[in-house]
Scaffold this motif. Structure first.
Motif, mmCIF file in Angstrom:
data_model
loop_
_atom_site.group_PDB
_atom_site.id
_atom_site.type_symbol
_atom_site.label_atom_id
_atom_site.label_comp_id
_atom_site.label_asym_id
_atom_site.label_seq_id
_atom_site.Cartn_x
_atom_site.Cartn_y
_atom_site.Cartn_z
ATOM 1 N N ALA A 1 0.833 -1.204 0.000
ATOM 2 C CA ALA A 1 0.000 0.000 0.000
ATOM 3 C C ALA A 1 0.867 1.254 0.000
ATOM 4 O O ALA A 1 0.623 2.208 -0.756
ATOM 5 C CB ALA A 1 -0.930 -0.010 1.216
ATOM 6 N N LEU A 2 1.908 1.267 0.855
ATOM 7 C CA LEU A 2 2.812 2.411 0.892
ATOM 8 C C LEU A 2 3.553 2.585 -0.434
ATOM 9 O O LEU A 2 3.690 3.704 -0.943
ATOM 10 C CB LEU A 2 3.812 2.253 2.039
ATOM 11 N N THR B 1 2.563 1.715 -3.331
ATOM 12 C CA THR B 1 1.604 2.198 -4.330
ATOM 13 C C THR B 1 1.382 3.698 -4.177
ATOM 14 O O THR B 1 1.370 4.449 -5.167
ATOM 15 C CB THR B 1 0.277 1.439 -4.206
ATOM 16 N N LEU B 2 1.220 4.145 -2.945
ATOM 17 C CA LEU B 2 1.042 5.576 -2.705
ATOM 18 C C LEU B 2 2.293 6.366 -3.076
ATOM 19 O O LEU B 2 2.212 7.558 -3.396
ATOM 20 C CB LEU B 2 0.683 5.817 -1.237
ATOM 21 N N LEU C 1 -3.228 10.728 -6.396
ATOM 22 C CA LEU C 1 -2.169 9.730 -6.282
ATOM 23 C C LEU C 1 -0.877 10.237 -6.903
ATOM 24 O O LEU C 1 0.200 10.171 -6.290
ATOM 25 C CB LEU C 1 -2.614 8.430 -6.961
ATOM 26 N N ALA D 1 -2.349 11.880 -1.854
ATOM 27 C CA ALA D 1 -2.863 10.680 -1.206
ATOM 28 C C ALA D 1 -1.842 10.137 -0.196
ATOM 29 O O ALA D 1 -2.204 9.722 0.909
ATOM 30 C CB ALA D 1 -3.187 9.615 -2.250
ATOM 31 N N LEU D 2 -0.567 10.154 -0.547
ATOM 32 C CA LEU D 2 0.477 9.691 0.360
ATOM 33 C C LEU D 2 0.563 10.588 1.588
ATOM 34 O O LEU D 2 0.676 10.103 2.720
ATOM 35 C CB LEU D 2 1.826 9.650 -0.357
ATOM 36 N N MET E 1 -2.268 9.770 3.898
ATOM 37 C CA MET E 1 -2.032 8.515 4.610
ATOM 38 C C MET E 1 -1.047 8.723 5.759
ATOM 39 O O MET E 1 -1.236 8.205 6.861
ATOM 40 C CB MET E 1 -1.507 7.439 3.656
#
Length: 280
Positions: free
Chosen positions: A105-106, A108-109, A144, A149-150, A153
């Motif tokens: 997930a990280l 991808t972000l 993204l 988005a990162l 998060m």
């Protein structure tokens, strides 16, 4: 995405899940999924229904029926819900298991995600943004690519008491590992979702956070003999040995030379014995 499993949002449901998950059953999925949404005061919900071989939902027709059941119940509860039928013939992304999925997930972000995972994540986020009039898929993709988005998060991680500067490699995974390699040149013909999930559970996931499976191939990929297909991670040697025994009977990744060259994919052997692993 915020996980609410440790927040006691639906205590009765949490108790049921602790029994269901190791058994691989899910008879109360409607109330289970919607209970937490209502508990946190959600107003808009997007329901993802993976459909295909090795998933709980085998056909688009079945997926539509399930979607309507969810939407009817959601409407009674005052939720605005839309349902999306998604591709499920093979795992999306490469990781199975808590720490491995968190790493992915990280990544991808950070812009290093696999195309299928990015496509699905952006598509689902786009449906939700469209529901609230905030731009749809293009807005999700821009969030993204721009890094917004990162950053969000990392804000969530910090609010929950974690390290906002965490890197994927900082998340520990099991040190007991087994890599399975292609035995011949060819193409990846099939990946068995249910068997991948079973291997992950046998390795210890999700209770053991570092346990799971990392896939290196997708359906249609060309591989050479000796190329890695997947790695199993475990936190105990006993669990990895149990996985090894299962893999002697069945492999989740099928490699062949294409339908023209190889019509018989494999010989079907008697059903393997159930493996029971007891721990103190």
């Amino acid at each position: 995405i915020v996980w609410g499993g440790a927040l006691g949002l639906a205590p009765a449901d949490d108790m049921i899940i602790r029994v269901e998950y190791p058994l691989g059953v899910d008879p109360f999925y409607l109330p289970s999924i919607l209970a937490k949404k209502v508990a946190v005061g959600s107003t808009h919900v997007v329901l993802d229904i993976p459909t295909g071989r090795g998933t709980k939902v085998k056909s688009v027709v079945e997926a539509r029926d399930i979607a309507r059941e969810f939407m009817d119940l959601a409407s009674m509860l005052g939720l605005r819900m839309e349902a999306v039928v998604t591709y499920g013939d093979e795992p999306i992304g490469r990781a199975v298991g808590p720490a491995l999925e968190a790493r992915e997930a990280l990544e991808t972000l950070m812009g290093r995600g696999t195309p299928d995972l990015v496509n699905k994540a952006v598509g689902l986020a786009g449906v939700l943004l469209d529901m609230i009039g905030a731009g749809g898929r293009n807005a999700a993709l821009e969030a993204l690519r721009s890094g917004r988005a990162l950053r969000k998060m990392r804000e969530i991680i910090e609010e929950q008491g974690g390290d906002p500067n965490v890197r994927p490699e900082d998340l520990p995974v099991g040190d007991k590992r087994l890599t399975v390699r292609a035995e011949e040149d060819g193409y990846v013909m099939f990946i068995d979702n249910s068997l991948v999930a079973r291997i992950g559970r046998l390795a210890g996931a999700p209770r053991d956070k570092g346990a799971g499976v990392m896939l290196y191939v997708k359906v249609g990929d060309r591989v050479r003999r000796g190329d890695p297909l997947f790695t199993v991670y475990a936190e105990s040697g006993a669990r990895l040995q149990a996985v090894e025994k299962l893999l002697e009977e069945a492999l989740p990744v099928s490699v062949g030379r294409g339908a023209a060259a190889r019509m018989l994919l494999e010989r079907v052997l008697p059903k393997p014995k159930t493996i029971t692993l007891l721990e103190r």
